[in-house]
Write a protein that holds these residues in place. Structure first.
Motif, PDB file in Angstrom:
ATOM      1  N   GLN A   4     -10.108 -20.906 -32.916  1.00  0.00           N
ATOM      2  CA  GLN A   4     -10.768 -22.146 -32.529  1.00  0.00           C
ATOM      3  C   GLN A   4     -10.128 -22.752 -31.282  1.00  0.00           C
ATOM      4  O   GLN A   4     -10.824 -23.167 -30.371  1.00  0.00           O
ATOM      5  CB  GLN A   4     -10.728 -23.154 -33.671  1.00  0.00           C
ATOM      6  CG  GLN A   4     -11.785 -22.971 -34.719  1.00  0.00           C
ATOM      7  CD  GLN A   4     -13.178 -23.191 -34.165  1.00  0.00           C
ATOM      8  OE1 GLN A   4     -13.831 -22.237 -33.765  1.00  0.00           O
ATOM      9  NE2 GLN A   4     -13.625 -24.421 -34.123  1.00  0.00           N
ATOM     10  N   SER A   5      -8.811 -22.812 -31.259  1.00  0.00           N
ATOM     11  CA  SER A   5      -8.146 -23.414 -30.102  1.00  0.00           C
ATOM     12  C   SER A   5      -8.346 -22.542 -28.861  1.00  0.00           C
ATOM     13  O   SER A   5      -8.443 -23.059 -27.749  1.00  0.00           O
ATOM     14  CB  SER A   5      -6.662 -23.623 -30.380  1.00  0.00           C
ATOM     15  OG  SER A   5      -6.015 -22.395 -30.600  1.00  0.00           O
ATOM     16  N   ARG A   6      -8.418 -21.236 -29.046  1.00  0.00           N
ATOM     17  CA  ARG A   6      -8.664 -20.332 -27.918  1.00  0.00           C
ATOM     18  C   ARG A   6     -10.048 -20.580 -27.325  1.00  0.00           C
ATOM     19  O   ARG A   6     -10.209 -20.591 -26.107  1.00  0.00           O
ATOM     20  CB  ARG A   6      -8.517 -18.883 -28.364  1.00  0.00           C
ATOM     21  CG  ARG A   6      -8.732 -17.881 -27.260  1.00  0.00           C
ATOM     22  CD  ARG A   6      -8.378 -16.478 -27.752  1.00  0.00           C
ATOM     23  NE  ARG A   6      -8.936 -15.454 -26.915  1.00  0.00           N
ATOM     24  CZ  ARG A   6      -8.438 -15.061 -25.770  1.00  0.00           C
ATOM     25  NH1 ARG A   6      -7.343 -15.645 -25.305  1.00  0.00           N
ATOM     26  NH2 ARG A   6      -9.005 -14.112 -25.070  1.00  0.00           N
ATOM     27  N   LYS A   7     -11.035 -20.819 -28.158  1.00  0.00           N
ATOM     28  CA  LYS A   7     -12.389 -21.104 -27.672  1.00  0.00           C
ATOM     29  C   LYS A   7     -12.406 -22.375 -26.828  1.00  0.00           C
ATOM     30  O   LYS A   7     -13.030 -22.430 -25.772  1.00  0.00           O
ATOM     31  CB  LYS A   7     -13.355 -21.241 -28.845  1.00  0.00           C
ATOM     32  CG  LYS A   7     -13.676 -19.952 -29.539  1.00  0.00           C
ATOM     33  CD  LYS A   7     -14.611 -20.211 -30.706  1.00  0.00           C
ATOM     34  CE  LYS A   7     -14.817 -18.966 -31.526  1.00  0.00           C
ATOM     35  NZ  LYS A   7     -15.679 -19.223 -32.696  1.00  0.00           N
ATOM     36  N   TRP A   8     -11.712 -23.404 -27.310  1.00  0.00           N
ATOM     37  CA  TRP A   8     -11.669 -24.653 -26.556  1.00  0.00           C
ATOM     38  C   TRP A   8     -10.912 -24.499 -25.249  1.00  0.00           C
ATOM     39  O   TRP A   8     -11.293 -25.065 -24.227  1.00  0.00           O
ATOM     40  CB  TRP A   8     -11.044 -25.767 -27.404  1.00  0.00           C
ATOM     41  CG  TRP A   8     -12.002 -26.276 -28.438  1.00  0.00           C
ATOM     42  CD1 TRP A   8     -11.921 -26.070 -29.786  1.00  0.00           C
ATOM     43  CD2 TRP A   8     -13.174 -27.046 -28.210  1.00  0.00           C
ATOM     44  NE1 TRP A   8     -12.979 -26.667 -30.419  1.00  0.00           N
ATOM     45  CE2 TRP A   8     -13.777 -27.278 -29.469  1.00  0.00           C
ATOM     46  CE3 TRP A   8     -13.791 -27.565 -27.087  1.00  0.00           C
ATOM     47  CZ2 TRP A   8     -14.948 -28.001 -29.615  1.00  0.00           C
ATOM     48  CZ3 TRP A   8     -14.964 -28.288 -27.241  1.00  0.00           C
ATOM     49  CH2 TRP A   8     -15.515 -28.501 -28.486  1.00  0.00           C
ATOM     50  N   MET A   9      -9.844 -23.720 -25.278  1.00  0.00           N
ATOM     51  CA  MET A   9      -9.062 -23.488 -24.068  1.00  0.00           C
ATOM     52  C   MET A   9      -9.909 -22.747 -23.027  1.00  0.00           C
ATOM     53  O   MET A   9      -9.876 -23.071 -21.839  1.00  0.00           O
ATOM     54  CB  MET A   9      -7.801 -22.680 -24.402  1.00  0.00           C
ATOM     55  CG  MET A   9      -6.862 -22.526 -23.231  1.00  0.00           C
ATOM     56  SD  MET A   9      -5.299 -21.773 -23.669  1.00  0.00           S
ATOM     57  CE  MET A   9      -5.812 -20.172 -24.244  1.00  0.00           C
ATOM     58  N   LEU A  11     -13.200 -22.817 -22.813  1.00  0.00           N
ATOM     59  CA  LEU A  11     -14.205 -23.763 -22.336  1.00  0.00           C
ATOM     60  C   LEU A  11     -13.623 -24.693 -21.279  1.00  0.00           C
ATOM     61  O   LEU A  11     -14.219 -24.894 -20.218  1.00  0.00           O
ATOM     62  CB  LEU A  11     -14.768 -24.573 -23.502  1.00  0.00           C
ATOM     63  CG  LEU A  11     -15.758 -25.675 -23.105  1.00  0.00           C
ATOM     64  CD1 LEU A  11     -17.021 -25.076 -22.525  1.00  0.00           C
ATOM     65  CD2 LEU A  11     -16.059 -26.565 -24.288  1.00  0.00           C
ATOM     66  N   VAL A  12     -12.465 -25.255 -21.560  1.00  0.00           N
ATOM     67  CA  VAL A  12     -11.834 -26.174 -20.605  1.00  0.00           C
ATOM     68  C   VAL A  12     -11.486 -25.445 -19.307  1.00  0.00           C
ATOM     69  O   VAL A  12     -11.729 -25.958 -18.210  1.00  0.00           O
ATOM     70  CB  VAL A  12     -10.587 -26.834 -21.238  1.00  0.00           C
ATOM     71  CG1 VAL A  12      -9.777 -27.583 -20.204  1.00  0.00           C
ATOM     72  CG2 VAL A  12     -11.005 -27.759 -22.368  1.00  0.00           C
TER      73      VAL A  12
END
Length: 105
Positions: A4-9, A11-12
């Motif tokens: 999950q955190s990798r997906k957000w990273m 995206l950012v």
């Protein structure tokens, strides 16, 4: 959870890359408007383009700032500087404010 955190990273990172590279390609879109609003010559417009490119050269300074400040501080400062810089440029192009060439440069 790590996925999950990798997906957000990702995206950012994608948004930041698009924001940074977008300014490299859109100068030609509004340069004729900037030229007519300021009443400047093509040579003076070229000086503005060079000044813009030189500003991008100092991107390394954000990496240096990260050695001394937290990430959120550096990102916030960069966002504010970009907002002010492009905001003033937009206000000049739309004739909301009038600035002499030397201040825009």
């Amino acid at each position: 959870m790590a996925g999950q955190s990798r997906k957000w990273m990702i995206l950012v990172a994608t948004i930041w890359i698009q924001a940074f590279t977008g300014t490299n390609f859109d100068f030609s879109t509004y340069s004729s408007n900037l030229k007519s609003v300021l009443g400047i010559s093509q040579v003076q417009l070229n000086y503005l383009a060079v000044a813009s490119d030189l500003g991008k050269v100092f991107g390394w300074s954000s990496g240096l700032a990260l050695l001394y400040f937290p990430l959120w501080t550096v990102l916030f400062a960069a966002a504010i500087m970009g907002f002010v810089g492009y905001g003033v440029q937009w206000l000049v192009i739309t004739n909301v404010i009038s600035l002499p060439y030397i201040l825009v440069k």
